[in-house]
Design a protein around this motif. Structure first.
Motif, short mmCIF file in Angstrom:
data_model
loop_
_atom_site.label_atom_id
_atom_site.label_comp_id
_atom_site.label_asym_id
_atom_site.label_seq_id
_atom_site.Cartn_x
_atom_site.Cartn_y
_atom_site.Cartn_z
N GLU A 25 55.48 63.11 24.64
CA GLU A 25 55.92 62.05 23.74
C GLU A 25 57.44 62.02 23.62
O GLU A 25 58.02 61.00 23.29
CB GLU A 25 55.25 62.22 22.38
N TYR A 29 58.13 56.95 22.91
CA TYR A 29 57.13 57.04 21.83
C TYR A 29 57.00 55.74 21.06
O TYR A 29 56.85 55.74 19.87
CB TYR A 29 57.43 58.22 20.90
N ARG A 50 53.43 55.44 17.46
CA ARG A 50 53.32 56.81 17.95
C ARG A 50 51.93 57.09 18.50
O ARG A 50 50.95 56.41 18.16
CB ARG A 50 53.63 57.80 16.82
N THR A 73 52.75 57.17 27.73
CA THR A 73 53.49 56.98 26.47
C THR A 73 54.80 56.29 26.84
O THR A 73 55.46 56.67 27.81
CB THR A 73 53.66 58.32 25.70
#
Ligand code: M6R
Length: 608
Positions: A25, A29, A50, A73
């Motif tokens: 992440e 993100y 997130r 991500t």
């Protein structure tokens, strides 16, 4: 700038994908997504925000059956963060699924061509072009189809791809964006970075540019762009898995600040032997060191700031002219390369697009290059003529701390070694400087043990809007880093100025109560900087000074003083940066911000 993962094996894929993404992440993100194949169908879930949002939506992945999947991500480049723009992306009938890290530079041209052939685009991303191109060229042979689109795409990419009619396979390919493959008894993995797979395996393959890999649950086949099968060797990752976990600390940044002492020792000690500095990996004879006429240090962000410090150290000790360049400027400014020019590229990730391009530019002129890199096997580490690793271990917080500190050490070691070989410092000075270097880890720990004092001070400045950092010489280099640390994680505007330069315009911004952080660690410049402090004090500034223990004189002018232990003036950056890192950290958490993942940023900047 994005993170990709993939898993194919015996276990349910979705929880493994989410777990892998949680380790990536730091790369981006703003949204996330996964696609999982159950054999009969591919199901996809995407969510803005997130990873937690996606995790909640899929109940930790449990709602998605299937043992094969890919995930992503995102750090948005083309199109705002949204569910539609989030990856994976699909071809028109959903039979081909793609996740992508990188930028397809000619995507508009490719998009137009595909639109003319009737393809409809749902998102604003460059990645959707890849899904439709795969569809357009698909001939039932995934490797052949992938090579066809590789010939047409310009830019950078690491791709994870699933084809519905090859339900027991995942394909991956890379060019100028990182990609590793993990191999285990319970299945195989792809990922942008090793921490995503470390929980499951330590056996990884580094995929080189324009290589393709086919993964099944129990086999890996590697191909080059000519579809020839390649033999590759696995590398065993020997990090402690806890290195990529918070280990009881509230934030990665705090943990990593605490790891600085060890990281500095790990970077320093293996290179100190019998009173000398031995940098085997430099790959340069003493004669070659003596011949160097000019050094370029090229980097971005904080790594660039270490270069600014290193310029003073190299020039002062080894008497070699040094130019420090921002990598994004260097690559386009047609620098002059003489035969005895030495180029040092500094990068934590080893994947920063501008730094990598600068390295390639230097290499294309035939000069000798060295990468000072933290991530083992990264692109800069592989492509530089030689690589000097900074042994900081995985750095997860977006704001660098321990990697920065180890980069400084690597540069000090080089400068001292060069100075000794070139005879610009004598043996006694060399020996005493080595002793001072050895003290740094303990001195860093000491400074961290006083963190509460900085915290109290930081809490008074949570509402401030502008801060100035000033210093001269190496203190200016420290100011650059202090200012970046504060602004990137606290969202407070701050600027660093060479203390003597303030009066040439910027001093008009000083008014009652304005916080000015003054760094004074260079004895021959103390008096000059004290005069500069007086100039801002007269105009109402509140001054926090960071100075060395014996310099109590500064208390007469500054409102608040932080003292660092005594060390050689060339090495003060390693100590003065600690209170500045702590200041940024405490302002950020005092404001309730996400200090490890500040807005708009990503840890690894693999786009131009
Ligand atoms: O991975 P690199 O060292 O090449 O990254 C360079 C910069 O992006 C990096 O130092 C950045 O400025 C950090 N966010 C600073 O904390």
């Amino acid at each position: 700038m994005c993170g990709i993962v993939g898993y194919i094996g015996e276990n349910q894929a979705a929880p493994i994908l989410l777990d892998g993404l949680s380790k990536l992440e730091y790369r981006g993100y703003d949204s996330a997504g996964i696609a999982v194949s159950s054999g009969e169908e591919i199901r996809m879930v995407k969510a803005t925000g997130r990873l937690k949002v996606l995790d909640d939506l899929t109940h930790g992945g449990s709602t998605l059956p299937g043992t094969i999947g890919i995930g992503h991500t995102r750090w948005a480049t083309h199109g705002e963060p949204s569910d539609t723009n989030a990856h994976p992306h699909l071809n028109k009938d959903g039979s081909i699924v793609v996740v992508h890290n990188g930028i397809i530079e000619n995507y508009l041209k490719l998009k137009k061509k595909l639109e003319n052939k009737g393809y409809k685009f749902l998102s604003e991303t460059d990645t959707e072009v890849i899904a439709h191109m795969l569809d357009y060229y698909y001939n039932g042979n995934p490797v052949d189809t992938i090579t066809k689109i590789m010939h047409r795409m310009e830019g950078s990419y690491a791709l994870g791809i699933m084809f519905q009619d090859h339900p027991d396979e995942i394909y991956a390919v890379r060019k100028d964006s990182p990609l590793i493959v993990g191999e285990s008894n319970e299945g195989n993995f792809i990922a942008s970075d090793a921490p995503a797979v470390l929980k499951y395996t330590r056996q990884v393959y580094f995929i080189q540019n324009e290589e393709i890999v086919k993964l099944t649950k129990d086999s890996l086949t590697f191909y080059n762009i000519d579809e020839e099968v390649l033999t590759k060797e696995a590398t065993t990752i020997d990090w402690d898995i806890n290195a990529a976990e918070k280990g009881g600390y509230e934030h990665f940044m705090l943990k990593e600040m605490y790891e600085q002492s060890k990281a500095v020792s790990d970077t320093l000690n293996p290179r100190l032997k019998d009173g000398d500095i031995v940098i085997q990996e430099l790959g340069m004879s003493e004669d070659e060191i003596r011949k160097i006429r000019k050094i370029y240090i090229v980097a971005c962000g904080s790594a660039y700031h270490t270069g600014v410090t290193a310029k003073y150290v190299f020039e002062g000790l080894a008497r070699i002219p040094v130019e420090v360049d921002l990598a994004s400027e260097f690559r386009y400014r047609h620098p002059i390369f003489e035969p005895d020019t030495f180029v040092i590229i500094v990068s934590q990730s080893g994947e920063t697009a501008d730094s990598l391009a600068a390295l390639r530019e230097a290499k294309s002129h035939g000069v000798k290059t060295l990468g000072i890199v933290n991530v083992v096997g990264s692109s800069i580490a592989r492509e530089a003529d030689n690589v000097m690793y900074t042994w900081a271990g995985p750095e997860i917080a977006v704001a660098t701390t321990k990697a920065y500190s180890t980069q400084l050490i690597a540069e000090y070691l080089l400068a001292l070694k060069f100075a000794k070989v070139r005879g610009t410092i004598d043996n006694d000075v060399f020996a005493s400087m080595l002793e001072e270097l050895k003290q740094l880890p303990e001195q860093i720990s000491l400074l961290l043990s006083h963190k509460e004092n900085v915290q109290k001070f930081a809490n008074r400045y949570l509402a401030t809007e502008h801060v100035f950092f000033i210093g001269r010489g190496i203190d200016y280099a420290i100011s650059l880093e202090g200012s970046l640390k504060l602004k990137e994680i606290s969202y407070i505007h701050s600027e660093a100025y060479a203390a003597g330069e303030l009066k040439h315009g910027t001093i008009s911004l000083i008014e009652d109560g304005r916080l000015v952080v003054a760094v004074l660690t260079q004895p021959d410049l103390y008096k000059k900087t004290i005069s500069n402090i007086q100039e801002v004090k007269t105009r109402g500034a509140f001054v926090m000074a960071v100075t060395t223990v014996e310099n109590t004189e500064v208390e007469k002018v500054a409102d608040y003083c932080v003292y660092i232990p005594k060390t050689n003036p060339y090495f003060t950056n390693s100590l003065a940066v600690i209170p500045l890192q702590l200041f940024g950290y405490y302002v950020s958490i005092g404001k309730g911000l996400d200090v490890d993942k500040p807005r708009n940023l990503a840890k690894s900047v693999t786009v131009e």
